[in-house]
Design a protein around this motif. Sequence first.
Motif, mmCIF file in Angstrom:
data_model
loop_
_atom_site.group_PDB
_atom_site.id
_atom_site.type_symbol
_atom_site.label_atom_id
_atom_site.label_comp_id
_atom_site.label_asym_id
_atom_site.label_seq_id
_atom_site.Cartn_x
_atom_site.Cartn_y
_atom_site.Cartn_z
ATOM 1 N N SER A 1 -18.335 95.943 -17.539
ATOM 2 C CA SER A 1 -17.661 96.403 -18.762
ATOM 3 C C SER A 1 -17.233 97.860 -18.649
ATOM 4 O O SER A 1 -16.201 98.260 -19.210
ATOM 5 C CB SER A 1 -18.572 96.206 -19.975
ATOM 6 N N GLY A 2 -17.997 98.669 -17.910
ATOM 7 C CA GLY A 2 -17.651 100.074 -17.736
ATOM 8 C C GLY A 2 -16.363 100.277 -16.964
ATOM 9 O O GLY A 2 -15.610 101.218 -17.221
ATOM 10 N N VAL B 1 -16.261 90.563 -10.919
ATOM 11 C CA VAL B 1 -16.734 90.357 -9.546
ATOM 12 C C VAL B 1 -17.568 91.547 -9.088
ATOM 13 O O VAL B 1 -18.623 91.392 -8.448
ATOM 14 C CB VAL B 1 -15.549 90.138 -8.587
ATOM 15 N N THR B 2 -17.127 92.745 -9.441
ATOM 16 C CA THR B 2 -17.840 93.954 -9.021
ATOM 17 C C THR B 2 -19.250 93.991 -9.592
ATOM 18 O O THR B 2 -20.224 94.255 -8.860
ATOM 19 C CB THR B 2 -17.061 95.208 -9.462
ATOM 20 N N GLY B 3 -19.395 93.728 -10.897
ATOM 21 C CA GLY B 3 -20.732 93.726 -11.488
ATOM 22 C C GLY B 3 -21.617 92.660 -10.885
ATOM 23 O O GLY B 3 -22.799 92.908 -10.580
ATOM 24 N N ALA B 4 -21.072 91.458 -10.674
ATOM 25 C CA ALA B 4 -21.866 90.360 -10.111
ATOM 26 C C ALA B 4 -22.271 90.640 -8.675
ATOM 27 O O ALA B 4 -23.425 90.390 -8.273
ATOM 28 C CB ALA B 4 -21.059 89.063 -10.187
ATOM 29 N N PRO C 1 -16.463 94.844 -25.012
ATOM 30 C CA PRO C 1 -17.696 94.088 -25.260
ATOM 31 C C PRO C 1 -17.574 92.616 -24.854
ATOM 32 O O PRO C 1 -18.590 91.984 -24.527
ATOM 33 C CB PRO C 1 -17.912 94.225 -26.769
ATOM 34 N N THR C 2 -16.370 92.067 -24.865
ATOM 35 C CA THR C 2 -16.202 90.683 -24.410
ATOM 36 C C THR C 2 -16.553 90.576 -22.929
ATOM 37 O O THR C 2 -17.198 89.603 -22.499
ATOM 38 C CB THR C 2 -14.757 90.197 -24.651
ATOM 39 N N VAL C 3 -16.153 91.551 -22.138
ATOM 40 C CA VAL C 3 -16.519 91.562 -20.713
ATOM 41 C C VAL C 3 -18.038 91.659 -20.560
ATOM 42 O O VAL C 3 -18.645 90.957 -19.739
ATOM 43 C CB VAL C 3 -15.822 92.736 -19.988
#
Length: 779
Positions: free
Chosen positions: A168-169, A674-677, A148-150
């Motif tokens: 987060s996943g 980086v991947t999510g962004a 959850p911190t991520v």
Amino acid sequence: MSARQKGGQSTKKPGTSSPTSADTVSDEVQTLQHSAKSAISSEWDYKLALFIITTMAFITRFWGINHPNEVVFDEVHFGKFASYYLQRTYFFDVHPPFGKLLFALMGWFVGYDGHFHFDNIGDSYIKNNVPYVAFRAMPALLGALTVPTVFLIMWESGYTLPAAIVASGLVLFDNAHIGQTRLILLDATLVFAMSVSVLSYVRFYKMRHDPFGRKWWKWLLLTGVALSCVISTKYVGVFTFLTIGSAVALDLWGLLDINRKGGALSLPLFGKHFAARLTGLIVVPFMFYLFWFQVHFAVLNRSGPGNDFMSPEFQETLSDNIMTANSIGIDYFDSITLRHKETKTYLHSHPDKYPLRYEDGRVSSQGQQVTGYPFNDTNNHWQVLPAKPFPEEELSGHRVKSGDLIKLRHIVTDSYLLSHDVASPYYPTNQEFTTVSLEQADGDRYNDTLFELRIEGAKGKSDFKSLSSHLKLIHNPTKVAMWTHTKPLPEWAYKQAEINGNKNVQQTSNIWYVDEIPSLSADSERSKKEPRKIKHMPFLKKYFELQRAIFYHNNALTSSHPYSSQPIQWPFVLRGISFWTQNDTRQQIYFLGNPVGWWIASSVLAVFAGIVGADQLSQRRGVDSLDERTRSRFYNSTGFFFLAWAAHYLPFYLMGRQLFLHHYLPAHLASALVTGALLEFIFNLDPVALEENVDANLAGKVANSTKKGGGPGTKRVVPAKERMGGNSMLALWGAAGVVMTLVIGGWYFFLPLTYGKPGLSAAEVGRRKWLGYDLHFAK
């Protein structure tokens, strides 16, 4: 998004014209208030997603945590250290104390007394009545909270819900993060503290338009505290300091700009900004870092296995210290055994000679061999003689002192220790040690038999004592120190250790001590033990001595390990680590990242670097492929995550010590961000309806009109929902769904290797050897 030439027509978007009248300001105020309320009320989906992700994180980390009920991999170290803390027994480790103290705290909570020392992998916890589930629950808790911190990092950074779920996943469904957080290991504490550091800094950075306010200070100090926890767990936490420090340096550089958008800062005000960050991010973390060492020293007040790593002065601060209790002053003409502090080999000699020529063609002196021998033996006995003879009537009662020139006579062969300018067997730059007869020792070789006794930490002419005096034996004419190492000599020396003269006198591995005084009778007055008081040593002196020992032994971890790996292998998960096996059930725990998730994250890192390169090249040619706000967000936010990845990964290429896959876990977390962004960026879902920050003048008017505080110049960070301006996120949700489906598939496929159950058949193991992983039970 179409590229446009610089200097072309204005690209101002509809609905962003500057307010020119009271009516315009009023309309803008109402629009902004309505958008803000709408965004806040619509964040229920983030909260729901956060709840679901947190729940799944706890399930994946705690499920089956009682299996196996045996010691696994490095639990032999960190479980043992927790037991030592609970028994208050001094030990030595190359890591700072914070993470280990957490395990000891958990043991104290459940009433564990530290009786079990985790000696061997596979030892039963059940038979030895160890509350191992409680110990494992500590890293599992921190590992679960990391997920959850991520998510919160992405949320606070203003990213869309699909981007936050993907980031987060990738951590939630990663086999390496799960495997490392279910065991008594330090990495869960390290990664959690690193993620909290990033989250706290993001929150602090969002408060940059309201400097020196209560929340600004709160998040600055929380960033500092989190940073202290990182570096107080493992020294690789300095990479998190590098990440945050680089961002802070860029921020301060911007504040120094006289043409900055918010207006120039006076030098006194800039100095205040600098001092605040210095205090919050350097001074406060260092004070907390020192605090954990103070706790470490306060708890460990009894003698233990860590004694040998510390100086005699340090050891005298511990109770039950054998060295202090048994040390005896050494007189001239005593027979002693000298033992090397690190290798524990004795100074030894025997009648055999060095060969005329060594394998590389160099010539020896063909003198009597002087070697290191690991066992007690009469050939280890040496008599301490003065450089100049005493008068016949005054032979006894002369105490050997630090700084004295002495001679050592080998009792069995009646020869005298000597060093000379002849190359040693293994080290052409080091001097050979040998012995010579009495006639030569008193004749032309006299000077070559003189050695200076240099006691470490001695003040003036301190007494030379057994056990407690750590010494360097310095050859007086050539100023080399007697030294040995672990590589055995060939058969001609019976594979004993080489003794030679080291020209680097300051090297800490030159230290020896007297182990026994064989010539001293048991009923001698000198053998009587007197009660010794525990001595005091200033905290900083103890701290600096321990730091030197930690850094020395950390750098000395260069030996090979069957499951060590190189940094170039980590992003592609080319090999893992075998943690535990059980032959009867064919069960095994093999530490391995989710290959699908890691490959996706590594590919995205390459894509990010490619986009940056293409953007820089297009700007050189006068073409804007990105608008100013999109570029700013891409570089400042996604770029910050990329910086975190690089800072936690690239420095490992400079290290010469043993490295393992788990060293990549902090960098992997950054690659997930980086991947999510970048997923959001690739699908061109950047805001089009509103600017990221409200214009300063308008924000001031809004604040004045609504009477809610925040003077002119206050800016508001617009949430992702509001910034989307009603754009469809269907494509982004679709991409996120594909990514998460692949990641969950990879996670599920490798679950038996992560949880250690069920056991797999040879065919099932073979199907999981994707890149030739060295799994057990493949046949």
